[in-house]
Design a protein around this motif. Structure first.
Motif, short mmCIF file in Angstrom:
data_model
loop_
_atom_site.label_atom_id
_atom_site.label_comp_id
_atom_site.label_asym_id
_atom_site.label_seq_id
_atom_site.Cartn_x
_atom_site.Cartn_y
_atom_site.Cartn_z
N PRO A 132 11.27 -90.80 33.27
CA PRO A 132 10.78 -89.82 32.77
C PRO A 132 9.19 -89.42 33.61
O PRO A 132 8.93 -88.05 33.67
CB PRO A 132 10.71 -90.05 31.28
CG PRO A 132 11.65 -90.99 31.13
CD PRO A 132 11.50 -91.82 32.29
N LEU A 133 8.49 -90.24 33.79
CA LEU A 133 7.24 -89.95 34.25
C LEU A 133 7.38 -89.45 35.63
O LEU A 133 6.58 -88.57 36.10
CB LEU A 133 6.37 -91.48 34.44
CG LEU A 133 5.12 -91.18 35.20
CD1 LEU A 133 4.14 -90.12 34.29
CD2 LEU A 133 4.50 -92.44 35.26
N GLY A 134 8.43 -90.09 36.44
CA GLY A 134 8.69 -89.41 37.92
C GLY A 134 9.14 -87.91 37.62
O GLY A 134 8.74 -87.21 38.50
N GLY A 135 9.96 -87.60 36.76
CA GLY A 135 10.15 -86.12 36.63
C GLY A 135 8.93 -85.38 36.29
O GLY A 135 8.80 -84.22 36.52
N ALA A 136 7.99 -85.93 35.13
CA ALA A 136 6.96 -85.24 34.97
C ALA A 136 5.78 -85.03 35.96
O ALA A 136 5.15 -84.03 36.06
CB ALA A 136 6.11 -85.86 33.70
#
Length: 173
Positions: A132-136
């Motif tokens: 999820p951090l990668g997408g953010a």
């Protein structure tokens, strides 16, 4: 007024007032887009931390392996064999969000406290937890590039997101 005389102070005031308003608008845009980018990144960390805390702070948690015996829907399940001290064997634990989990394979896992829910551990589990951090990071790079006009920072954010997502994809295979 004689044509050769310098401009009056009222003309100078109009120009400086315009500069002040343009500067205030520019600062407002930077502040608003900076707040949006920070909020997106905070949401990415928040979304990742729910799983990442169990994988990264595994000391004192039950660690072991799961041999997957069956999958249905978005979960896979199998018997838990403990590896850590204090862990006990269980007939069935579940791996939610079964990404790259195959029936018959054995995976290192950490159990969430008080549940029979397992989370993949090791490098693959850590990287998958931070997806999820990668997408953010990718989304924030668009906001930083378009709204703040900071292209170098946007490239760093975007490439970090792509790197994290690629590493997670490779690790879970």
């Amino acid at each position: 007024m004689i044509p050769a005389m310098p401009a009056t102070s009222s003309t100078a005031r109009k120009g400086s007032a315009r500069q002040v308003s343009v500067s205030a608008l520019r600062f407002g845009r930077l502040a608003a887009m900076g707040a949006v980018a920070a909020l997106i990144l905070f949401a990415g960390v928040w979304g990742s931390w729910g799983t990442a805390q169990h994988v990264m702070l595994a000391k004192g948690r039950e660690a072991g392996t799961v041999r997957v015996t069956g999958c249905s829907g978005s979960t896979c399940a199998g018997p838990f064999t403990p590896v850590s001290a204090g862990a006990r064997a269980r007939a069935r634990v579940e791996l939610p969000e079964s990404v790259a989990v195959r029936k018959g394979q054995t995976y290192d896992v950490v159990l969430k406290p008080g549940t029979s829910e397992a989370v993949r551990s090791g490098p693959a589990g850590i990287l998958y937890a931070w997806v999820p951090l990668g997408g953010a990071l990718l989304l924030a790079s668009v906001v930083v590039a378009g709204g703040m006009r900071l292209t170098r920072v946007a490239w760093v954010l975007g490439l970090s997101g792509v790197g994290l997502l690629t590493a997670a994809f490779v690790a879970v295979q």
